[in-house]
Scaffold this active site. Structure first.
Site, PDB file in Angstrom:
ATOM      1  N   ARG A 130     -13.826  -5.338 -11.785  1.00 61.67           N
ATOM      2  CA  ARG A 130     -12.857  -6.135 -12.534  1.00 61.67           C
ATOM      3  C   ARG A 130     -12.729  -5.556 -13.939  1.00 61.67           C
ATOM      4  O   ARG A 130     -13.690  -4.974 -14.476  1.00 61.67           O
ATOM      5  CB  ARG A 130     -13.301  -7.608 -12.610  1.00 61.67           C
ATOM      6  CG  ARG A 130     -13.190  -8.360 -11.284  1.00 61.67           C
ATOM      7  CD  ARG A 130     -11.736  -8.605 -10.902  1.00 61.67           C
ATOM      8  NE  ARG A 130     -11.607  -9.438  -9.715  1.00 61.67           N
ATOM      9  CZ  ARG A 130     -11.450  -8.980  -8.482  1.00 61.67           C
ATOM     10  NH1 ARG A 130     -11.449  -7.664  -8.267  1.00 61.67           N
ATOM     11  NH2 ARG A 130     -11.314  -9.809  -7.464  1.00 61.67           N
ATOM     12  N   HIS A 168      -4.450  -1.735  -9.983  1.00 58.80           N
ATOM     13  CA  HIS A 168      -5.206  -2.700  -9.171  1.00 58.80           C
ATOM     14  C   HIS A 168      -4.774  -2.641  -7.702  1.00 58.80           C
ATOM     15  O   HIS A 168      -4.383  -3.651  -7.105  1.00 58.80           O
ATOM     16  CB  HIS A 168      -5.019  -4.118  -9.719  1.00 58.80           C
ATOM     17  CG  HIS A 168      -6.175  -5.029  -9.368  1.00 58.80           C
ATOM     18  ND1 HIS A 168      -6.603  -6.037 -10.202  1.00 58.80           N
ATOM     19  CD2 HIS A 168      -6.980  -5.098  -8.272  1.00 58.80           C
ATOM     20  CE1 HIS A 168      -7.618  -6.678  -9.635  1.00 58.80           C
ATOM     21  NE2 HIS A 168      -7.857  -6.118  -8.458  1.00 58.80           N
TER      22      HIS A 168
END
Length: 308
Positions: A223, A271
């Site tokens: 993350r 992402h």
């Protein structure tokens, strides 16, 4: 009883088609056509705002549509409602592909050749064997274990670090804060696959980088908040780190003016390392719903005390 899908809109049709074919007895709805919210017992969501959760009085299970659950405010989920993470073959395969690609690109100097082509330079570099490189993976859960297994097939030396001890064939394993620096000390490429918890926020920082060998590279597929971006840029500019491949960033989308875009030693992807695939995820989720209907234990329930 109804199921509500409130996640990736482009994949909603595939989810609806699957449930219509394989579970016609279940009332499957797609946000925003949710109907009477009092009838919703199962929610499939990426983000579940507190005010929305409070509007679901009969909610029995909250299914995360992704492998992580850090996007969910656990304090907003009633104690009696289990939160179930999504770990399915599509997510695992995608992550294995991406990390393999990133590690091999670093190992075989792919980005140096991209730069050489830009300047039209024919400059062959030495090709070291995979056995001369040590790859370290932070996080030895389902995804981390799958990544390590694939990297082992290339012949890399492997290290893994986890909160608690894990034993994997062919991997030198380390656990806990007391073994962290020892783990880092020989990692030529460091891959972050940790869950995001209060204890892992900012773990990729100047202290971590300084414990790595000179010239090491970073791959972050965990993350964005795992990484202190200013510390990374400083380590790259100093030459201590040689390259970074980032699939996640602190702010997403990454602002156009952010220095990560322009840094010559950074490669950014939006992402996309791993995504839930409806054709493999929907059967697993349906099986969990059937398990709940039979009063059997759910698979993938997170431990709220750990956050994963």
């Amino acid at each position: 009883m109804a199921i509500l899908y409130r996640s990736d809109a482009p994949r909603a049709a595939a989810w609806s088609q699957f449930f219509a074919k394989h579970a016609p007895d279940l009332d499957f709805r797609v946000w925003p056509d949710a109907g009477n919210l009092d009838e919703i017992e199962y929610l499939i969501a990426w983000q579940a705002p507190r005010e929305f959760l409070t509007s679901l009085p009969r909610l029995k299970v909250l299914f995360s549509s992704g492998a992580g659950v850090d996007h969910v405010d656990l304090s907003a989920v009633p104690d009696h409602v289990p939160l179930v993470r999504m770990v399915e073959p599509g997510i695992i395969d995608g992550m294995v592909e991406y990390v393999s690609l990133a590690v091999l690109a670093v190992h075989r100097d792919f980005f140096d050749y991209v730069e050489a082509q830009t300047s039209r330079e024919w400059n062959p570099l030495e090709v070291p064997p995979a056995s001369s490189r040590t790859i370290g993976v932070m996080g030895m859960g389902v995804l981390g274990r799958a990544v390590l297994e694939r990297l082992r097939s290339y012949g890399f030396r492997l290290r893994g670090w986890n909160r608690s001890p894990r034993a994997i064939i062919g991997v030198d394993s380390y656990a806990g804060a007391e073994q962290f620096n020892e783990f880092l000390s020989r990692c030529d490429v460091l891959v972050c696959l940790l869950p995001l918890t209060p204890s892992t926020v900012g773990i990729l920082n100047s202290k971590t980088f300084s414990a790595l060998p000179h010239g090491a590279s970073i791959i972050n597929v965990g993350r964005g908040p795992h990484l202190v971006e200013a510390d990374l840029l400083a380590a790259l500019d100093s030459g201590h780190l040689s390259r970074a491949i980032l699939d996640v960033t602190e702010t997403e989308p990454l602002p156009p003016e952010h220095p990560l875009w322009a840094h010559p030693r950074v490669f950014v992807t939006p992402h996309v390392a791993s995504m839930t695939q409806p054709e493999t995820a929907a059967p697993i989720l349906l099986d969990n719903i059937r398990r709940d209907q039979r009063n059997e234990p759910l698979i993938g329930v997170i431990d709220r005390s750990r956050g994963y």
